[in-house]
Write a protein that holds these residues in place. Structure first.
Motif, PDB file in Angstrom:
ATOM      1  N   LEU A 150       0.821  -1.216   0.000  1.00  0.00           N
ATOM      2  CA  LEU A 150       0.000   0.000   0.000  1.00  0.00           C
ATOM      3  C   LEU A 150       0.851   1.260   0.000  1.00  0.00           C
ATOM      4  O   LEU A 150       0.341   2.355  -0.279  1.00  0.00           O
ATOM      5  CB  LEU A 150      -0.933  -0.001   1.214  1.00  0.00           C
ATOM      6  N   GLN A 151       2.143   1.130   0.269  1.00  0.00           N
ATOM      7  CA  GLN A 151       3.048   2.274   0.240  1.00  0.00           C
ATOM      8  C   GLN A 151       3.680   2.484  -1.137  1.00  0.00           C
ATOM      9  O   GLN A 151       4.390   3.464  -1.346  1.00  0.00           O
ATOM     10  CB  GLN A 151       4.149   2.085   1.289  1.00  0.00           C
ATOM     11  N   PHE A 152       3.442   1.554  -2.062  1.00  0.00           N
ATOM     12  CA  PHE A 152       4.047   1.634  -3.383  1.00  0.00           C
ATOM     13  C   PHE A 152       3.043   2.196  -4.386  1.00  0.00           C
ATOM     14  O   PHE A 152       1.851   1.911  -4.298  1.00  0.00           O
ATOM     15  CB  PHE A 152       4.516   0.248  -3.848  1.00  0.00           C
ATOM     16  N   ARG A 153       3.543   2.948  -5.354  1.00  0.00           N
ATOM     17  CA  ARG A 153       2.682   3.576  -6.356  1.00  0.00           C
ATOM     18  C   ARG A 153       2.985   3.119  -7.773  1.00  0.00           C
ATOM     19  O   ARG A 153       2.362   3.613  -8.719  1.00  0.00           O
ATOM     20  CB  ARG A 153       2.823   5.106  -6.268  1.00  0.00           C
ATOM     21  N   ASP A 154       3.901   2.187  -7.927  1.00  0.00           N
ATOM     22  CA  ASP A 154       4.302   1.770  -9.272  1.00  0.00           C
ATOM     23  C   ASP A 154       3.897   0.338  -9.596  1.00  0.00           C
ATOM     24  O   ASP A 154       4.394  -0.262 -10.554  1.00  0.00           O
ATOM     25  CB  ASP A 154       5.815   1.921  -9.447  1.00  0.00           C
ATOM     26  N   CYS A 173      12.759  -5.795   1.910  1.00  0.00           N
ATOM     27  CA  CYS A 173      12.746  -7.143   1.342  1.00  0.00           C
ATOM     28  C   CYS A 173      11.721  -7.242   0.212  1.00  0.00           C
ATOM     29  O   CYS A 173      12.026  -7.715  -0.889  1.00  0.00           O
ATOM     30  CB  CYS A 173      12.441  -8.146   2.445  1.00  0.00           C
ATOM     31  N   ASP A 174      10.505  -6.771   0.479  1.00  0.00           N
ATOM     32  CA  ASP A 174       9.452  -6.811  -0.535  1.00  0.00           C
ATOM     33  C   ASP A 174       9.789  -5.919  -1.725  1.00  0.00           C
ATOM     34  O   ASP A 174       9.604  -6.295  -2.888  1.00  0.00           O
ATOM     35  CB  ASP A 174       8.123  -6.358   0.078  1.00  0.00           C
ATOM     36  N   ARG A 175      10.290  -4.716  -1.419  1.00  0.00           N
ATOM     37  CA  ARG A 175      10.609  -3.760  -2.477  1.00  0.00           C
ATOM     38  C   ARG A 175      11.709  -4.286  -3.393  1.00  0.00           C
ATOM     39  O   ARG A 175      11.681  -4.074  -4.612  1.00  0.00           O
ATOM     40  CB  ARG A 175      11.040  -2.435  -1.843  1.00  0.00           C
ATOM     41  N   THR A 176      12.669  -4.987  -2.806  1.00  0.00           N
ATOM     42  CA  THR A 176      13.780  -5.514  -3.601  1.00  0.00           C
ATOM     43  C   THR A 176      13.288  -6.542  -4.612  1.00  0.00           C
ATOM     44  O   THR A 176      13.728  -6.547  -5.774  1.00  0.00           O
ATOM     45  CB  THR A 176      14.842  -6.137  -2.681  1.00  0.00           C
ATOM     46  N   PHE A 177      12.376  -7.416  -4.199  1.00  0.00           N
ATOM     47  CA  PHE A 177      11.825  -8.392  -5.136  1.00  0.00           C
ATOM     48  C   PHE A 177      11.039  -7.697  -6.237  1.00  0.00           C
ATOM     49  O   PHE A 177      11.190  -8.022  -7.428  1.00  0.00           O
ATOM     50  CB  PHE A 177      10.933  -9.397  -4.408  1.00  0.00           C
ATOM     51  N   ILE A 178      10.191  -6.746  -5.867  1.00  0.00           N
ATOM     52  CA  ILE A 178       9.385  -6.041  -6.871  1.00  0.00           C
ATOM     53  C   ILE A 178      10.282  -5.305  -7.854  1.00  0.00           C
ATOM     54  O   ILE A 178      10.066  -5.350  -9.079  1.00  0.00           O
ATOM     55  CB  ILE A 178       8.406  -5.077  -6.172  1.00  0.00           C
ATOM     56  N   ASP A 179      11.310  -4.650  -7.354  1.00  0.00           N
ATOM     57  CA  ASP A 179      12.244  -3.949  -8.246  1.00  0.00           C
ATOM     58  C   ASP A 179      12.943  -4.924  -9.184  1.00  0.00           C
ATOM     59  O   ASP A 179      13.201  -4.607 -10.357  1.00  0.00           O
ATOM     60  CB  ASP A 179      13.282  -3.177  -7.428  1.00  0.00           C
TER      61      ASP A 179
END
Length: 348
Positions: A21-25, A300-306
């Motif tokens: 919910l903190q991500f916009r992309d 951790c989550d952001r790294t996978f999404i990136d």
């Protein structure tokens, strides 16, 4: 915009959703759970997407670009195989299976498909990892002492070792994993357990406390103790201590790291020890404290999404293949617990 789906809308799924919910992309496009109301509640919280009870139906309808698999330990297998068949990059919560044979088969299919994967070892993304590694590199570690003691989680399946793997595999795998990550690979384990202290939980059949002796490939030893018998935080001081000849580092995971670096003096005036017997005290040591900063789970989550967005998985610290090794470490402990024998850890 890439579409993200979640399978498993329980507590750990909500943990990840709060990050998303903190991500916009990314587009939160699909939510699947055996209880439709939980999946729909996730869609409502996200303000987008649709709830499903069948993950194949969700895959058909949503066509996600990535998926977070947040299911209980006993439920792994078919979901991963179908996800791999559809060539969907996935993040899977730990433990990645309860069978090493199953984990090896999933690993093989991932490699054949060339998929980007990650697992839920968020402790690897803590800012405390770097100073811990630096301490280990600067000192010859002889002994690791690890304690994790808590209570029994509220999920019904956790109480059954056949469904959860028990505390070593389901919870303390975080400690086993971070020790592997910062220190090195295990060679052999010997685990003992005890029961009879937890008497007020219906259907509970796992060990109340286990202690594992580990011999690492470099010859160092560890004692890893973990229990779910506690009723209050004062029961134990949960931490990992990396001990060298003249110093130590106490890692309180996702909290702080305390480094004690000066040589300790021999005890001269204590009536409880013989003068010159080699006993040590902590007088004159320096205490350097590093504090946890930020949310390592978010990173951790952001790294996978990136990695999925860019096609570059190089910054993922725990891909599926490596998560299987931490699983092997903990399952070897369960085997030793059941057989009463030392067990060689199968890292292949």
């Amino acid at each position: 915009m890439k579409k993200l789906a979640i399978i498993g809308c329980g507590g750990i799924g909500r943990y990840h959703l709060d990050h998303f919910l903190q991500f916009r992309d990314i587009e939160l496009a699909g939510f699947c759970d055996i209880i439709l109301e939980r999946a729909e509640a996730f869609a409502k919280a996200a303000g987008s997407g649709q709830g499903f009870t069948d993950y194949k139906e969700m895959y058909d309808a949503v066509q996600p670009d990535m998926v977070f698999i947040c299911i209980p330990p006993y439920a792994h297998g078919d979901i991963e195989f179908e996800t791999i068949r559809r060539r969907i990059p996935f993040f899977v919560e730990k433990p990645v299976a309860l069978s090493l044979d199953l984990a090896h088969e999933i690993r093989q299919r991932i490699q054949e498909a060339g998929l980007i994967t990650a697992s839920g070892f968020q402790c690897r993304y803590s800012n405390l990892v770097e100073p811990t590694v630096e301490f280990i590199q600067d000192h010859e570690i002889v002994f690791i002492d690890c304690v994790r003691v808590g209570g029994i989680p509220g999920t019904e399946w956790w109480k059954k070792r056949a469904l959860s793997g028990g505390q070593i595999v389901e919870q303390t795998i975080h400690q086993f994993d971070i020790i592997r990550y910062v220190f090195g690979e295990p060679d052999t384990v010997f685990t003992m357990g005890t029961k009879g202290y937890v008497t007020d939980v219906d259907g509970y059949d796992t060990e109340d406390l286990t202690t594992t002796v580990v011999r690492f490939q470099n010859g160092a030893l560890a004692a890893i103790s973990t229990g779910c018998y506690a009723s209050a935080g004062a029961s134990a001081d949960s931490k990992v201590t990396f001990g060298a000849r003249d110093s130590r580092a106490d890692l309180y995971i996702l909290d702080k790291l305390r480094v004690f670096e000066e040589k300790q003096a021999a005890v001269e005036d204590s009536s409880l020890v013989v003068k010159g017997d080699g006993a040590m005290n902590g007088k004159g040591t320096t205490d350097t404290v590093y504090r946890q900063e930020g949310d390592s789970g978010l990173l951790c989550d952001r790294t996978f999404i990136d990695a999925v967005l860019s096609g570059d998985p190089s910054k993922i610290r725990s891909p599926y293949e490596d998560a299987v090794r931490s699983l092997a470490f903990t399952l070897a402990c369960n085997e030793s617990l059941d057989t009463g024998l030392p067990v060689k850890v199968n890292l292949d």
